[in-house]
Each structure stands twice: as structure tokens, then as C-alpha cells.
Design a protein around this motif. Structure first.
Motif, PDB file in Angstrom:
ATOM      1  N   ALA A 245       0.641  -1.115   0.088  1.00 33.81           N
ATOM      2  CA  ALA A 245      -0.043  -0.050   0.020  1.00 33.81           C
ATOM      3  C   ALA A 245       0.937   1.416  -0.049  1.00 33.81           C
ATOM      4  CB  ALA A 245      -1.015  -0.130   1.109  1.00 33.81           C
ATOM      5  N   LYS A 246       2.087   1.218   0.947  1.00 31.14           N
ATOM      6  CA  LYS A 246       3.045   2.433   0.773  1.00 31.14           C
ATOM      7  C   LYS A 246       3.350   2.528  -0.419  1.00 31.14           C
ATOM      8  CE  LYS A 246       4.201   2.307   5.631  1.00 31.14           C
ATOM      9  NZ  LYS A 246       5.213   2.300   6.832  1.00 31.14           N
ATOM     10  N   ASN A 247       3.885   1.480  -1.043  1.00 31.06           N
ATOM     11  CA  ASN A 247       4.481   1.762  -2.527  1.00 31.06           C
ATOM     12  C   ASN A 247       3.467   2.362  -3.358  1.00 31.06           C
ATOM     13  OD1 ASN A 247       6.865   0.657  -1.533  1.00 31.06           O
ATOM     14  ND2 ASN A 247       6.380  -1.471  -2.224  1.00 31.06           N
ATOM     15  N   GLU A 248       2.381   1.657  -3.462  1.00 31.64           N
ATOM     16  CA  GLU A 248       1.234   2.333  -4.517  1.00 31.64           C
ATOM     17  C   GLU A 248       0.864   3.854  -4.070  1.00 31.64           C
ATOM     18  OE1 GLU A 248      -0.430   0.452  -7.398  1.00 31.64           O
ATOM     19  OE2 GLU A 248       1.674   0.058  -7.143  1.00 31.64           O
ATOM     20  N   TRP A 249       0.871   4.029  -2.707  1.00 28.50           N
ATOM     21  CA  TRP A 249       0.596   5.240  -2.335  1.00 28.50           C
ATOM     22  C   TRP A 249       1.662   6.420  -2.986  1.00 28.50           C
ATOM     23  CZ3 TRP A 249      -4.092   5.567  -0.758  1.00 28.50           C
ATOM     24  CH2 TRP A 249      -4.727   6.397  -0.184  1.00 28.50           C
ATOM     25  N   ILE A 250       2.700   6.130  -2.834  1.00 31.11           N
ATOM     26  CA  ILE A 250       3.605   6.858  -3.258  1.00 31.11           C
ATOM     27  C   ILE A 250       3.796   7.187  -4.810  1.00 31.11           C
ATOM     28  CG2 ILE A 250       6.128   7.205  -3.915  1.00 31.11           C
ATOM     29  CD1 ILE A 250       6.517   5.893  -1.125  1.00 31.11           C
ATOM     30  N   ARG A 251       3.404   5.920  -5.675  1.00 29.16           N
ATOM     31  CA  ARG A 251       3.156   5.951  -7.065  1.00 29.16           C
ATOM     32  C   ARG A 251       2.155   6.714  -7.600  1.00 29.16           C
ATOM     33  NH1 ARG A 251       0.679   3.377 -11.127  1.00 29.16           N
ATOM     34  NH2 ARG A 251      -0.392   2.011  -9.630  1.00 29.16           N
ATOM     35  N   LEU A 252       0.864   6.704  -6.785  1.00 26.29           N
ATOM     36  CA  LEU A 252      -0.239   7.429  -7.035  1.00 26.29           C
ATOM     37  C   LEU A 252      -0.370   8.704  -6.659  1.00 26.29           C
ATOM     38  CD1 LEU A 252      -2.554   4.493  -6.449  1.00 26.29           C
ATOM     39  CD2 LEU A 252      -2.138   5.217  -8.458  1.00 26.29           C
ATOM     40  N   LYS A 253       0.970   9.092  -5.928  1.00 29.78           N
ATOM     41  CA  LYS A 253       1.034  10.556  -5.334  1.00 29.78           C
ATOM     42  C   LYS A 253      -0.111  10.792  -4.524  1.00 29.78           C
ATOM     43  CE  LYS A 253       4.018  12.063  -9.268  1.00 29.78           C
ATOM     44  NZ  LYS A 253       4.207  12.891 -10.407  1.00 29.78           N
ATOM     45  N   ALA A 254      -0.656  10.080  -3.719  1.00 30.78           N
ATOM     46  CA  ALA A 254      -1.935  10.185  -2.737  1.00 30.78           C
ATOM     47  C   ALA A 254      -1.577  11.320  -1.960  1.00 30.78           C
ATOM     48  CB  ALA A 254      -2.472   8.702  -2.276  1.00 30.78           C
ATOM     49  N   LYS A 255      -2.639  12.100  -1.574  1.00 32.30           N
ATOM     50  CA  LYS A 255      -2.271  13.005  -0.563  1.00 32.30           C
ATOM     51  C   LYS A 255      -3.110  12.502   0.659  1.00 32.30           C
ATOM     52  CE  LYS A 255      -3.027  16.706  -4.110  1.00 32.30           C
ATOM     53  NZ  LYS A 255      -3.900  17.891  -4.527  1.00 32.30           N
ATOM     54  N   GLY A 256      -4.019  11.683   0.925  1.00 35.98           N
ATOM     55  CA  GLY A 256      -4.514  11.072   2.225  1.00 35.98           C
ATOM     56  C   GLY A 256      -3.463  10.211   2.818  1.00 35.98           C
ATOM     57  N   LYS A 257      -3.640   9.769   4.059  1.00 38.45           N
ATOM     58  CA  LYS A 257      -2.879   8.910   4.764  1.00 38.45           C
ATOM     59  C   LYS A 257      -3.098   7.551   4.782  1.00 38.45           C
ATOM     60  CE  LYS A 257      -2.251  12.792   8.281  1.00 38.45           C
ATOM     61  NZ  LYS A 257      -2.276  13.436   9.537  1.00 38.45           N
ATOM     62  N   ILE A 258      -2.157   6.625   5.002  1.00 34.82           N
ATOM     63  CA  ILE A 258      -2.505   5.224   5.012  1.00 34.82           C
ATOM     64  C   ILE A 258      -2.669   4.994   6.800  1.00 34.82           C
ATOM     65  CG2 ILE A 258      -1.253   3.069   5.089  1.00 34.82           C
ATOM     66  CD1 ILE A 258      -0.351   3.791   2.284  1.00 34.82           C
ATOM     67  N   ILE A 259      -3.797   4.552   7.288  1.00 35.17           N
ATOM     68  CA  ILE A 259      -3.957   4.305   8.689  1.00 35.17           C
ATOM     69  C   ILE A 259      -3.797   2.978   8.891  1.00 35.17           C
ATOM     70  CG2 ILE A 259      -5.550   4.611  10.605  1.00 35.17           C
ATOM     71  CD1 ILE A 259      -6.973   6.899   8.989  1.00 35.17           C
ATOM     72  N   ASN A 260      -2.673   2.490   9.682  1.00 37.55           N
ATOM     73  CA  ASN A 260      -2.342   1.153   9.997  1.00 37.55           C
ATOM     74  C   ASN A 260      -3.225   0.819  11.249  1.00 37.55           C
ATOM     75  OD1 ASN A 260      -1.433  -1.385  10.263  1.00 37.55           O
ATOM     76  ND2 ASN A 260       0.781  -0.562  10.829  1.00 37.55           N
ATOM     77  N   HIS A 261      -3.922   0.189  11.359  1.00 35.61           N
ATOM     78  CA  HIS A 261      -4.821  -0.278  12.434  1.00 35.61           C
ATOM     79  C   HIS A 261      -3.988  -1.595  13.399  1.00 35.61           C
ATOM     80  CE1 HIS A 261      -8.536   1.806  12.205  1.00 35.61           C
ATOM     81  NE2 HIS A 261      -8.228   1.534  10.794  1.00 35.61           N
TER      82      HIS A 261
END
Length: 280
Positions: A245-261
């Protein structure tokens, strides 16, 4: 060679169909309803057979050299009764398989899932294709059951039979409730993305690569009459859901946060599912 691809409106089937067409093969596609997504994203069209695979007649089957069977009921996150899954995935599929053999199909390729291994994959860092099948979900149980029936019958029938177990295939057109599409949606909408099973290790492969692999194997000289073959297809590399998810988040230039429960394992799932792609 003339191909018949069942389940052609599905995620895997539509991509296999697209790749087969790109190589200028004659492609027949069985589906209850023509996929609008496919029509918008492909310049070529197959010969559509607008009915379920189990209603295809003997006369129609005589038009094909190779069948790639992608159709299945209960693929996650679809909700289908256990009885319906058994009817389609086992009973109807095995009847179709026998009918295809009687019509002298040259090659039959069955698309399976890594979920067939279930608990049987627990002892392996990378799961080989000979690992014991101990499926957990009803869907995986039906897929492993029909595989065993087809495997044995193909030996007696002296045809070329290949069962390909796909690992975590992802891409455009996948059901939006699956892991990667839901991540993609959150990234595009600028929302946060929540992960509850962050430490699960999976083997992710792009659907385009899986489709190419399936078509390439349909032409492989390794296939022999009366010698059924089982092959895994994955990247051979494990990655946690959080790191993916972190790798894809960077690739997609996402603005939100990844919340790890906080991580809680489920004893009905296997923590690590990674493919050994060796052909045994």
C-alpha cells in the motif's frame, strides 16, 4: 488456433481475451452479458457467445482448439451460496470439461487460485505447485475439488490439461471492493486508506502479466497428452499489505494518509502466501 475463453466478462477472463486478441488469434468468448468495460478498452472484438459456458453445445465446441476456463461463481467479494458455488464450479465445470474432451478439444486450461492451498501452504516460504491442498473458504474448496476431478480424468482421456493457480492478481477492472481497487479509489479521491491486516504477506502480480502468461502457456511445448500439469503464477516475491500500500501510495501521489490499525491475525487465513513458480 481458435480459442474459447469462458467467464469473458470477468476480471481475469476479459484480460486474457484482450491479450489473445492482440496476437491476432480467433477468439470466442462466453459470457452472460458483454462487459462494457471491455468494449471501451479494447480495439478488437471476439466472437461473442452470450450464454453461460455450460450451455455451449457440442456443435459449437467443435469450432475450438483451446479452451481457457476462467468462469467461476463466488470469486471474492461476490456473495454466492455454497450450493451455487458447488453447482457452477464443480458440477457444471466438470460436465463441461468432459463434453469438451468428447468434442476433441486439443488443450484445456483451467484457471485456479492460490487459495486452493489454504493451510497446506503454511509450511512453505514459497508454495510449490505440489503442496497439499487444504482450502479454507467454500470458494477455494470447490476450485480444488474440481481440479482433482479434472486432473484424474485428463490422464484417462489423454488430452493436454493445464491448471494455473494465480496468486494475488490486481489491476484496472477488478471489483472495487478488493484491496488494490479500494486503495486506488481512496488515492484518487484524496481520502485516507485504512489497513487492518497490514502484516499479511502476499504475492502481487499485474493482471496484464497474468493474461500474457496464460496465453503463452497455451502454446508451450511442455504440454503433453495424458500428462496433466499444474503451474503457479506469481511474482515469487512476498510483500506485506502495508508495504504494498505504501509503495502504491507513493506511485499514485496520494494526498491522504495510510492508517495502519493494530494487527490481529485471523486463524481462517494464512499469513504468508507467496508463489514458487518452478514447474515440477
Amino acid at each position: 488456433m481458435n480459442y474459447l475463453i469462458t467467464g469473458a466478462s470477468g476480471f481475469i477472463g476479459s484480460n486474457v481475451m484482450k491479450y489473445a486478441l492482440s496476437e491476432n488469434n480467433v477468439v470466442y468468448s462466453s459470457t452472460r452479458k458483454v462487459n462494457n468495460f471491455f468494449k471501451k478498452n479494447c480495439n478488437q472484438n471476439p466472437i461473442w457467445i452470450t450464454k453461460p459456458f455450460y450451455e455451449i453445445t457440442d456443435n459449437e465446441l467443435k469450432n475450438f482448439d483451446i479452451i481457457i476456463h476462467c468462469a467461476a461463481a463466488g470469486v471474492s467479494p461476490q456473495k454466492v451460496s455454497r450450493e451455487k458455488m458447488y453447482e457452477i464450479n464443480v458440477q457444471k465445470t466438470f460436465e463441461f470439461f468432459k463434453k469438451a474432451i468428447n468434442c476433441e478439444i486439443k488443450i484445456f486450461i483451467s484457471i485456479g487460485t492460490c487459495l486452493e492451498y489454504g493451510y497446506g501452504g503454511n509450511i512453505y516460504k514459497k508454495i510449490p505447485s505440489y503442496a497439499q491442498l487444504e482450502p479454507i473458504s467454500d470458494y477455494a474448496k470447490t476450485k480444488s475439488l474440481v481440479f482433482k476431478k479434472m486432473y484424474q480424468y485428463s490422464r484417462m482421456s489423454n488430452i493436454k490439461f493445464l491448471h494455473i493457480r494465480l496468486f494475488n492478481v490486481y489491476g484496472i477492472g477488478q471489483n472495487e471492493n478488493n484491496f488494490w481497487p479500494s486503495l486506488l479509489k481512496a488515492a484518487k479521491e484524496g481520502k485516507d486508506f485504512e489497513i487492518k491486516k497490514s502484516k499479511y504477506i502476499r504475492d502481487f502480480v499485474k493482471v496484464e502479466d497474468a493474461a500474457k502468461f496464460i496465453i503463452d502457456k497455451s502454446k508451450d511445448s511442455i504440454l503433453k497428452n495424458g500428462s496433466p500439469l499444474v503451474i503457479n503464477y506469481g511474482s515469487g516475491k512476498g510483500i506485506t499489505l502495508l508495504d504494498f500500500a505504501k509503495n502504491e501510495w507513493i506511485r499514485l501521489k496520494a494526498k491522504g494518509k495510510i492508517i495502519n490499525h493494530s494487527f490481529n491475525s485471523d486463524n481462517k487465513e494464512v499469513i504468508r502466501i507467496v508463489s514458487d513458480n518452478t514447474i515440477y
